[in-house]
Scaffold this motif. Structure first.
Motif, PDB file in Angstrom:
ATOM      1  N   GLN A   8      53.068  44.698  36.216  1.00 45.11           N
ATOM      2  CA  GLN A   8      51.836  44.139  36.829  1.00 45.11           C
ATOM      3  C   GLN A   8      51.042  43.763  35.481  1.00 45.11           C
ATOM      4  N   TYR A   9      50.694  42.457  35.763  1.00 46.02           N
ATOM      5  CA  TYR A   9      49.902  41.848  34.346  1.00 46.02           C
ATOM      6  C   TYR A   9      48.427  41.329  35.110  1.00 46.02           C
ATOM      7  N   ALA A  10      48.281  41.445  36.533  1.00 43.97           N
ATOM      8  CA  ALA A  10      47.001  40.972  36.963  1.00 43.97           C
ATOM      9  C   ALA A  10      46.683  41.649  38.186  1.00 43.97           C
ATOM     10  N   LEU A  11      45.434  41.805  38.761  1.00 41.88           N
ATOM     11  CA  LEU A  11      45.155  42.222  40.103  1.00 41.88           C
ATOM     12  C   LEU A  11      44.338  41.038  41.249  1.00 41.88           C
ATOM     13  N   PRO A  12      44.870  40.804  41.993  1.00 38.53           N
ATOM     14  CA  PRO A  12      44.221  39.774  42.800  1.00 38.53           C
ATOM     15  C   PRO A  12      42.804  40.015  43.152  1.00 38.53           C
ATOM     16  N   THR A  13      41.955  39.295  42.960  1.00 39.74           N
ATOM     17  CA  THR A  13      40.599  39.524  43.581  1.00 39.74           C
ATOM     18  C   THR A  13      40.361  38.858  44.842  1.00 39.74           C
ATOM     19  N   SER A  14      41.088  37.628  45.142  1.00 37.59           N
ATOM     20  CA  SER A  14      40.599  37.018  46.263  1.00 37.59           C
ATOM     21  C   SER A  14      41.901  36.206  46.614  1.00 37.59           C
ATOM     22  N   LYS A  18      40.045  49.786  34.661  1.00 36.72           N
ATOM     23  CA  LYS A  18      39.127  50.331  35.674  1.00 36.72           C
ATOM     24  C   LYS A  18      38.338  49.531  36.165  1.00 36.72           C
ATOM     25  N   TRP A  19      37.607  48.414  35.492  1.00 35.86           N
ATOM     26  CA  TRP A  19      36.856  47.361  35.943  1.00 35.86           C
ATOM     27  C   TRP A  19      37.497  46.364  36.832  1.00 35.86           C
ATOM     28  N   ALA A  20      38.730  46.113  36.242  1.00 40.96           N
ATOM     29  CA  ALA A  20      39.859  45.201  36.920  1.00 40.96           C
ATOM     30  C   ALA A  20      40.089  45.691  38.406  1.00 40.96           C
ATOM     31  N   GLU A  21      40.399  47.008  38.475  1.00 38.71           N
ATOM     32  CA  GLU A  21      40.688  47.583  39.596  1.00 38.71           C
ATOM     33  C   GLU A  21      39.380  47.666  40.529  1.00 38.71           C
ATOM     34  N   TYR A  22      38.384  47.956  40.046  1.00 37.73           N
ATOM     35  CA  TYR A  22      37.266  48.045  40.909  1.00 37.73           C
ATOM     36  C   TYR A  22      36.832  46.523  41.587  1.00 37.73           C
ATOM     37  N   LEU A  23      36.984  45.594  40.712  1.00 34.88           N
ATOM     38  CA  LEU A  23      36.720  44.249  41.059  1.00 34.88           C
ATOM     39  C   LEU A  23      37.783  43.575  42.127  1.00 34.88           C
ATOM     40  N   SER A  24      38.803  44.301  42.128  1.00 43.14           N
ATOM     41  CA  SER A  24      39.831  43.812  42.991  1.00 43.14           C
ATOM     42  C   SER A  24      40.340  44.870  44.191  1.00 43.14           C
ATOM     43  N   SER A  25      39.914  46.016  44.364  1.00 36.63           N
ATOM     44  CA  SER A  25      40.137  46.779  45.365  1.00 36.63           C
ATOM     45  C   SER A  25      39.262  47.610  45.917  1.00 36.63           C
ATOM     46  N   SER A  26      37.893  47.837  45.122  1.00 38.72           N
ATOM     47  CA  SER A  26      36.964  48.623  45.810  1.00 38.72           C
ATOM     48  C   SER A  26      36.642  48.564  46.923  1.00 38.72           C
ATOM     49  N   GLN A  27      36.072  49.418  47.716  1.00 41.53           N
ATOM     50  CA  GLN A  27      35.316  49.292  49.333  1.00 41.53           C
ATOM     51  C   GLN A  27      34.236  48.620  48.956  1.00 41.53           C
ATOM     52  N   MET A  84      33.464  46.219  46.564  1.00 42.86           N
ATOM     53  CA  MET A  84      33.873  44.747  46.585  1.00 42.86           C
ATOM     54  C   MET A  84      34.203  44.044  47.879  1.00 42.86           C
ATOM     55  N   VAL A  85      35.165  44.821  48.810  1.00 35.49           N
ATOM     56  CA  VAL A  85      35.457  44.285  49.930  1.00 35.49           C
ATOM     57  C   VAL A  85      34.302  43.895  50.930  1.00 35.49           C
ATOM     58  N   LEU A 137      38.451  35.779  50.803  1.00 36.29           N
ATOM     59  CA  LEU A 137      38.702  37.284  51.220  1.00 36.29           C
ATOM     60  C   LEU A 137      39.604  37.907  50.019  1.00 36.29           C
ATOM     61  N   PRO A 138      39.271  39.327  50.119  1.00 35.49           N
ATOM     62  CA  PRO A 138      39.912  40.046  49.388  1.00 35.49           C
ATOM     63  C   PRO A 138      41.269  40.351  49.873  1.00 35.49           C
ATOM     64  N   ALA A 139      42.071  40.588  48.695  1.00 35.62           N
ATOM     65  CA  ALA A 139      43.645  41.006  48.983  1.00 35.62           C
ATOM     66  C   ALA A 139      43.836  42.369  49.454  1.00 35.62           C
ATOM     67  N   THR A 140      42.679  42.929  50.163  1.00 37.73           N
ATOM     68  CA  THR A 140      42.927  44.490  50.244  1.00 37.73           C
ATOM     69  C   THR A 140      43.961  44.677  51.365  1.00 37.73           C
ATOM     70  N   SER A 141      44.735  45.996  51.413  1.00 36.51           N
ATOM     71  CA  SER A 141      45.339  46.174  52.549  1.00 36.51           C
ATOM     72  C   SER A 141      44.767  47.010  53.618  1.00 36.51           C
TER      73      SER A 141
END
Length: 415
Positions: free
Chosen positions: A136-142, A315-324, A326-327, A337-341
């Motif tokens: 994994q090289y990137a985390l989707p933010t939207s 840690k910041w990239a994960e928060y920016l892309s998956s935290s509650q 952020m959503v 839209l966030p790419a949250t499951s």
């Protein structure tokens, strides 16, 4: 989000640039003491700067030893600046990419592989778009995608069954023919005659715009010809022509809002712009031919391979892309839209109307068509496809000759 795929060509040069120097991070090492990480973005530019600041402050509250220093640039300028920073080795610890730029930046060795990512927090297909050789090289933010808008009242008036997730091209064509009433100025269908629609239609027909080795196109194939016939063949039959105004700014939007268009292939970014209308409308997953394939555009956060604070940066990239947090901020602001499951977190969005079937937005993610990586001549390739499809739609060229000629032209442009 419809701008997502245009950055590809800007980064063909990056692949030739070595990693020279160190990241623009302040603070050294992955120590337990206070750390400042830098973050360059385009996602908040144009009105969401305060929303990004809310997320940053929430992160810093949860992680008191990490400070995030933010730089925001307009999308039009962002990738030029990033290219310069990557060449000089002065890029931020964390920075934005999109689906169109990711592959070339990753291939240049500019990105750190991310370890320990909780994949269950993300929509699988979007997350996997940023995976290379199992890493994994990137985390989707939207994300945003293309769906089928339709005028339910026109369907009901014509006695035609409304679209379902099981529809195929044949179903759409049959409905469009019944719904088209040229005397009344009503058209059954509208799909832009464009490169973006073409590569997606090729995927829906079971093909791929590029061959597996990426060194030439696979346009001169059954799927390539079927996609051209499907898109260009609508012009003048169930879809307005260029002479009618098709392809001009806001033509399709205004036609739909006027109640004169039964079906419309467009992105979910139009939901808010369409809003409440004096007729009932809804959306559905786009029909496919041999398979489903929805055009999905996304933005993502990456960690620089040069970062001196990779753990804090991730840690910041994960928060920016998956935290509650952020959503919630994104949904409250209507900020893509966030790419949250997390379906529970998305409930407020799904309950908004119109359209009633917002679930189609997420169902479309089950089968996506990823934008091809076209290299330095990407814009020329897109222009060539647009021109060829336009000639077919206007009746000045035939698919059987225009598509092989297009394949030869595109192959000469691929680098």
């Amino acid at each position: 989000m419809k701008k997502t795929v245009i950055a590809t060509a800007s980064f063909a040069l990056v692949a030739a640039v070595g990693l020279t120097g160190c990241s623009g991070s302040s603070g050294g090492g992955a120590s337990s003491g206070p750390v400042t990480i830098t973050y360059s973005n385009f996602i908040s530019n144009g009105g969401n700067e305060k929303n990004l600041d809310k997320i940053v402050k929430a992160f810093e509250k949860d992680n008191p030893n990490i400070t995030v220093k933010v730089t925001t640039s307009a999308y039009a300028d962002y990738f030029t600046k990033l290219q310069t920073d990557l060449a000089a080795g002065t890029e931020s610890d964390v920075f934005d990419v999109d689906a169109g730029s990711f592959a070339n930046i990753q291939a240049a060795g500019s990105l750190a592989a991310l370890d320990g990512v909780d994949a269950a927090k993300y929509r699988t297909s979007v997350l996997d778009s940023y995976k290379v050789d199992g890493k994994q090289y990137a985390l989707p933010t939207s994300f945003s995608n293309v769906v089928l808008f339709y005028n339910k009242d026109l369907f009901d008036k014509a006695g035609v069954a409304t679209p379902t997730a099981d529809w195929t091209w044949a179903d759409e064509k049959a409905a469009a023919e019944k719904l088209t009433d040229k005397k009344a100025g009503v058209w059954g269908d509208y799909q832009p005659i464009s490169y973006n629609e073409y590569y997606k239609a090729m995927a829906q027909a079971g093909g791929s715009f590029l061959a597996k080795d990426g060194k030439k196109s696979d346009i001169d194939s059954d799927a390539g010809k079927a996609a051209a016939d499907w898109i260009a063949g609508k012009s003048g039959t169930v879809m307005p022509t260029a002479a009618d105004g098709a392809g001009t700014p806001d033509f399709d939007t205004n036609l739909f809002k006027a109640g004169k268009l039964a079906m419309w292939h467009t992105g979910i970014w139009m939901i808010g712009l369409v809003g409440d209308l004096p007729f009932n409308w809804d959306i559905a997953v786009e029909p496919g031919d041999t398979q489903k394939a929805s055009a999905t555009f996304s933005n993502a956060a990456v960690v620089s391979a040069n970062s001196k604070n990779k753990a804090a940066a991730q840690k910041w990239a994960e928060y920016l892309s998956s935290s509650q947090e952020m959503v919630q901020v994104r949904l409250d602001a209507g900020w893509e839209l966030p790419a949250t499951s997390d379906d529970a977190a998305l409930k407020p969005y799904l309950e908004k109307t119109p359209p009633a079937n917002r679930q189609a937005v997420f169902d479309s993610l089950k089968h996506i068509a990823i934008a091809p990586q076209l290299g330095a001549n990407g814009q020329q390739i897109q222009d060539a496809v647009n021109n060829a499809l336009g000639e077919i739609a206007a009746g000045r060229a035939k698919t059987d000759t225009a598509i092989p000629a297009l394949a030869t032209q595109v192959d000469g442009l691929i680098k």
